[in-house]
Design an enzyme around this catalytic site. Structure first.
Site, PDB file in Angstrom:
ATOM      1  N   CYS A 183       0.863  -1.169   0.000  1.00 19.05           N
ATOM      2  CA  CYS A 183       0.000   0.000   0.000  1.00 19.05           C
ATOM      3  C   CYS A 183       0.907   1.229   0.000  1.00 19.05           C
ATOM      4  CB  CYS A 183      -0.942  -0.011   1.206  1.00 19.05           C
ATOM      5  SG  CYS A 183      -0.082  -0.170   2.790  1.00 19.05           S
ATOM      6  N   THR A 184       0.362   2.388   0.286  1.00 16.41           N
ATOM      7  CA  THR A 184       1.154   3.611   0.188  1.00 16.41           C
ATOM      8  C   THR A 184       2.314   3.635   1.178  1.00 16.41           C
ATOM      9  OG1 THR A 184      -0.844   4.790  -0.486  1.00 16.41           O
ATOM     10  CG2 THR A 184       1.040   6.132   0.188  1.00 16.41           C
TER      11      THR A 184
END
Length: 255
Positions: A183-184
């Protein structure tokens, strides 16, 4: 040279005093003239801050004086201006909402893989034991559309609470493979990796530090496009510099 330091960081750790911490951290951020967001919950902390480097480092160093935060390792990038309009410190039920109360990362982290190791696995086409490696994007669909790892698995999530049922629908597809969730910045993929382990998948890892740490510590190989970020910059390239959105957001009109 850009002189505004932007950091993002999270840690799953039990914080029964989240409400008291909110007041302390809000006052500290105001004193240092920082802008951004700090989210607190009984399960931990998640924050995005920007300002002069000295002020940002002072905030983080003060946090590290609390033994629970001693090992914080923020992801860093630089910009010409502060990409936040205000400072917000909030207490929430979860620092990333999954609506799955049995998942408690503070009681034990998911196994992780470093950016350098994932880069090497993707280069060689398998993990160190010869298993096929697949990457699983745990972000929302519009984030994936801005950029993702090559050939990633994308379930077109519109919110993170959709991840558990999507996993149950697709988990048979992962048998015999090594799955790296990402994810980020690491927070969503950590919860996702724990859930996958709980659901019986054996060879599951989270990408340590998420996409942003991958950009910071590798050449960004095998990642195409930019990384959507939740501040005024919108998207960062593999060099952690501002990059145009693939799908620009419409400007909201005000009366």
């Amino acid at each position: 040279m850009a002189d505004i330091l932007n950091i993002s960081c999270y840690k799953f750790v039990q914080l029964p005093d989240a409400a008291e911490l909110r007041d302390t951290l809000s006052a500290r951020a105001d004193t240092l003239a920082l802008k951004g967001t700090v989210l607190l919950a009984e399960e931990g902390i998640n924050f995005f801050l920007a300002g002069p480097a000295a002020s940002v480092h002072e905030f983080v160093n003060a946090l590290r004086e609390d033994a629970r935060f001693a090992d914080l390792n923020p992801k860093e990038s630089w910009s010409d201006t502060v990409p936040f309009r205000k400072m917000l410190v909030k207490v929430k039920n979860e620092i990333i909402r999954m609506n799955h109360p049995t998942i408690r990362p503070a009681q034990g982290r998911a196994p992780s893989v470093t950016p350098a190791t994932l880069r090497r696995w993707l280069e060689q086409g398998h993990d160190d034991e010869g298993r096929e490696v697949v990457t699983l994007d745990t972000r929302n669909d519009y984030e994936v559309d801005e950029g993702a790892f090559r050939n990633t698995i994308d379930w077109r999530l519109t919110k993170f609470t959709e991840f558990p049922p999507a996993l149950r629908e697709h988990k048979a597809e992962f048998e015999g493979k090594t799955v790296v969730s990402y994810c980020t910045g690491g927070i969503r993929c950590e919860k996702a990796a724990i859930l996958m382990r709980d659901e019986g998948l054996e060879h599951v890892y989270q990408l340590e530090g998420g996409i942003l740490k991958y950009f910071e510590e590798t050449d960004g190989g095998f990642y195409d496009g930019g990384c959507f970020v939740f501040d005024g910059r919108d998207s960062l390239g593999t060099d952690l510099q501002l990059t145009p959105l693939v799908h620009p957001r419409p400007v909201k009109k005000t009366a």
